[in-house]
Design an enzyme around this catalytic site. Sequence first.
Site, short mmCIF file in Angstrom:
data_model
loop_
_atom_site.label_atom_id
_atom_site.label_comp_id
_atom_site.label_asym_id
_atom_site.label_seq_id
_atom_site.Cartn_x
_atom_site.Cartn_y
_atom_site.Cartn_z
N GLU A 1 -0.50 141.16 122.33
CA GLU A 1 0.38 140.97 121.17
C GLU A 1 -0.40 140.46 119.97
O GLU A 1 -0.23 140.91 118.84
CB GLU A 1 1.50 139.97 121.50
CG GLU A 1 2.42 140.38 122.63
CD GLU A 1 1.94 139.92 124.01
OE1 GLU A 1 0.72 139.95 124.26
OE2 GLU A 1 2.80 139.53 124.81
N GLU B 1 -10.31 140.38 127.52
CA GLU B 1 -10.76 139.19 128.22
C GLU B 1 -12.24 138.94 127.98
O GLU B 1 -12.93 139.71 127.30
CB GLU B 1 -10.44 139.33 129.72
CG GLU B 1 -8.93 139.43 129.93
CD GLU B 1 -8.50 139.45 131.38
OE1 GLU B 1 -9.35 139.67 132.27
OE2 GLU B 1 -7.29 139.26 131.62
N CYS C 1 1.54 133.65 121.93
CA CYS C 1 1.92 134.87 121.19
C CYS C 1 3.26 134.69 120.50
O CYS C 1 3.46 135.18 119.38
CB CYS C 1 1.94 136.07 122.14
SG CYS C 1 0.29 136.57 122.65
#
Length: 138
Positions: free
Chosen positions: A62, A51, A96
Amino acid sequence: MGSTISDSDLKSLIDAAKNAASNSYSPYSRFAVGAAILCENGEVYSGCNVENAAYGSANCAERSAIFTAISAGCREVRVVVIYTPTESPAAPCGACRQVINEFGPDAEIVSTCKTEKVIRSRLSDLLPHAFGPKNLET
Ligand code: THU
């Protein structure tokens, strides 16, 4: 759905995803995610969510794993295992799914968590009628 991997290979991937989740940098959501992928060359790559204080600059686990694999020369993703230290497993987010489609349109996706609950599917089930490289062929 026929599985792509043996139980022992799956166990190794889950261990790798769990280990990656322990490196998660998620001070804002406090939601740790780890992913491990098996490539066509038999190699395993892992990644965690990373983050950022500018929230939109975060990267999912992922995609961290896939970008690492691609950077190392892998071009085909066979299996994606996701681990979250939660009661229920979490399927990959839309972004993702799109990135997985690029390298593994038929990849097996296994979401795991700290309980025995698991979600097993194919990317093609999670992202039907995907937009992919072939759409750019004119
Ligand atoms: N996250 C992932 O790493 N993978 C997903 O597929 C869904 C969400 C992360 C992004 C963010 O760091 C946190 O989980 C909460 O959304």
